[in-house]
Design an enzyme around this catalytic site. Structure first.
Site, PDB file in Angstrom:
ATOM      1  N   ARG A 105       0.863  -1.190   0.000  1.00 17.31           N
ATOM      2  CA  ARG A 105       0.000   0.000   0.000  1.00 17.31           C
ATOM      3  C   ARG A 105       0.891   1.229   0.000  1.00 17.31           C
ATOM      4  NH1 ARG A 105      -5.002   2.245   3.555  1.00 17.31           N
ATOM      5  NH2 ARG A 105      -5.977   0.687   2.245  1.00 17.31           N
ATOM      6  N   HIS A 132      -7.549   0.714  -6.075  1.00 19.36           N
ATOM      7  CA  HIS A 132      -7.741   0.008  -4.787  1.00 19.36           C
ATOM      8  C   HIS A 132      -8.552  -1.266  -5.056  1.00 19.36           C
ATOM      9  CE1 HIS A 132      -7.887  -0.757  -0.634  1.00 19.36           C
ATOM     10  NE2 HIS A 132      -8.752   0.144  -0.219  1.00 19.36           N
ATOM     11  N   GLN A 135     -10.545  -3.588  -2.455  1.00 23.72           N
ATOM     12  CA  GLN A 135     -11.769  -2.961  -1.949  1.00 23.72           C
ATOM     13  C   GLN A 135     -12.979  -3.312  -2.826  1.00 23.72           C
ATOM     14  OE1 GLN A 135     -12.154  -0.704   0.915  1.00 23.72           O
ATOM     15  NE2 GLN A 135     -14.294  -1.155   0.458  1.00 23.72           N
ATOM     16  N   ASP A 228     -16.857   8.282  -1.311  1.00 22.90           N
ATOM     17  CA  ASP A 228     -15.542   8.164  -0.659  1.00 22.90           C
ATOM     18  C   ASP A 228     -15.172   9.561  -0.156  1.00 22.90           C
ATOM     19  OD1 ASP A 228     -12.994   7.357   0.148  1.00 22.90           O
ATOM     20  OD2 ASP A 228     -12.168   7.243  -1.892  1.00 22.90           O
ATOM     21  N   CYS A 269     -16.049   2.979   1.287  1.00 22.48           N
ATOM     22  CA  CYS A 269     -14.911   2.122   1.610  1.00 22.48           C
ATOM     23  C   CYS A 269     -14.423   2.322   3.042  1.00 22.48           C
ATOM     24  CB  CYS A 269     -13.779   2.358   0.615  1.00 22.48           C
ATOM     25  SG  CYS A 269     -13.318   4.097   0.487  1.00 22.48           S
ATOM     26  N   ARG A 314     -13.999  -6.999   3.592  1.00 23.79           N
ATOM     27  CA  ARG A 314     -12.587  -6.816   3.202  1.00 23.79           C
ATOM     28  C   ARG A 314     -11.776  -8.053   3.577  1.00 23.79           C
ATOM     29  NH1 ARG A 314     -10.198  -2.173   2.678  1.00 23.79           N
ATOM     30  NH2 ARG A 314      -8.816  -3.431   1.426  1.00 23.79           N
TER      31      ARG A 314
END
Ligand code: CP
Ligand code: NVA
Length: 329
Positions: A105, A132, A135, A228, A269, A314
């Site tokens: 990440r 991402h 996700q 988001d 998310c 997740r």
């Protein structure tokens, strides 16, 4: 039959619809197994390393717990030599000698691409400035669980910063799975023309429809509203401009009503600034005299919101990514 052994997981662009479906089905199986209290061994004997340049709660913990559940050994690394005293390429070669899988990440997409090129083991993208992808699997699993329609009948509306990693990745996922995808955002924050063109090509094969609009009335008929944060990690100097651009795109009860669909679900998310109970949130709320940003507290806590199911997913979906690429299947 789908076989993802030895593959990287960098962006959903690299996966076919049936491969994505396979990972979602495997996630569901692993989730059921966990709920039944069955301990797994699908990652036994595997060593995995988690490289983090940016902060994280869900992604780090999902990789760790998913690894532990299936018998892997996990190293969490934030202060390595990578990119400072040693090139990404050399770091990749070293870690590839120790580990069976590498999660990254951080900021640049090129970093995770470079790790994947040189590590010789599977590399998983845990978020970059551009994408991402883990996700999206969690998001789509949540859609499967809560929306009683097949993917190709779903109207998926992404509201807010449609140029960020989430906007890009959701558009890619929706194109792959044949959804109607609407990016609802001011023009300045629409996804890049290159990516839209590329996804329109994918859509020709899957039946997806990609739309961009500035008009919040177009939320009508949405099955999913997704938003988001307005300012992503690494762009903290953008608050003022983003608040100006995105205030009309806040997800609030008015927007929920505009869908004319009482079965609509709300996803995010996370983390989210839906109230001021965070250090950054408090500072920004006071500085700009706001009461909420991308989503109101009312929507966040409403019956429409499935954000904590999504967060749980997740872990199950990341487990599926690791199991399918390096697992003892
Ligand atoms: N959604 C997500 O990636 O959360 P974290 O930043 O906490 O990992
Ligand atoms: N767009 C957000 C996503 C966090 C999971 C960020 O990059 O900060």
């Amino acid at each position: 039959p789908v076989n993802l052994k030895g593959r990287n997981f960098i962006t959903l662009k690299d996966f076919t619809p049936s491969e994505i479906r396979y990972m979602l089905d495997l996630s569901m199986d692993l989730k059921n197994k966990k709920r039944a209290g069955i301990k797994g061994n699908l990652l036994e004997g595997k060593n995995i390393v988690l490289l983090f340049e940016k902060t994280s709660t869900r992604t780090r913990c999902a990789f760790e717990v998913a690894g532990f559940d299936e018998g892997a050994n996990v190293t969490f690394l934030t202060n390595s030599q990578m990119g400072k005293k040693e090139s990404i390429e050399d770091t990749a070669k070293v870690l590839g000698r120790f580990y069976d899988g590498i999660e990254f990440r951080g900021f640049k997409q090129e970093t995770v691409d470079c790790l994947a090129e040189h590590a010789g083991v599977s590399v998983w993208n845990g978020l970059t400035d551009l994408y991402h992808p883990t996700q999206i699997l969690a998001d789509f699993l949540t859609v499967k669980e809560h929306v009683d329609k097949s993917f190709n009948k779903i109207k998926f509306v992404y509201v807010g910063d449609a140029r960020n990693n989430m906007g890009n990745s959701l558009m890619i996922g929706a194109a792959k799975m044949g959804m109607e995808f609407l990016a609802l955002a001011p023009k300045e924050l629409w996804p890049s023309k290159e990516l839209v063109d590329e996804m329109n090509e994918v859509a020709k094969e899957t039946g997806a429809v990609i739309k961009l609009s500035e008009n919040v009335d177009d939320v009508k008929g949405a099955d999913v509203i997704y938003t988001d944060v307005w300012v992503s990690m690494g762009e903290e100097d953008q608050f003022e401009q983003r608040i100006k651009l995105l205030t009309p795109y806040q997800v609030n009860m008015d927007m929920i009503r505009k869908t004319e669909n009482d079965d609509v679900i709300f996803l995010h998310c996370l983390p989210s600034f839906h109230d001021e109970n965070t250090v950054v949130g408090k500072e920004i709320y006071e500085k700009f005299g706001l009461k909420s940003m991308e989503v109101t507290d009312e929507v966040f806590r409403s019956k429409y919101s499935k954000v904590f199911d999504e967060a749980e997913n997740r872990m199950h979906t990341i487990k599926a990514v690791m199991v399918s690429t390096i697992g003892n299947l």
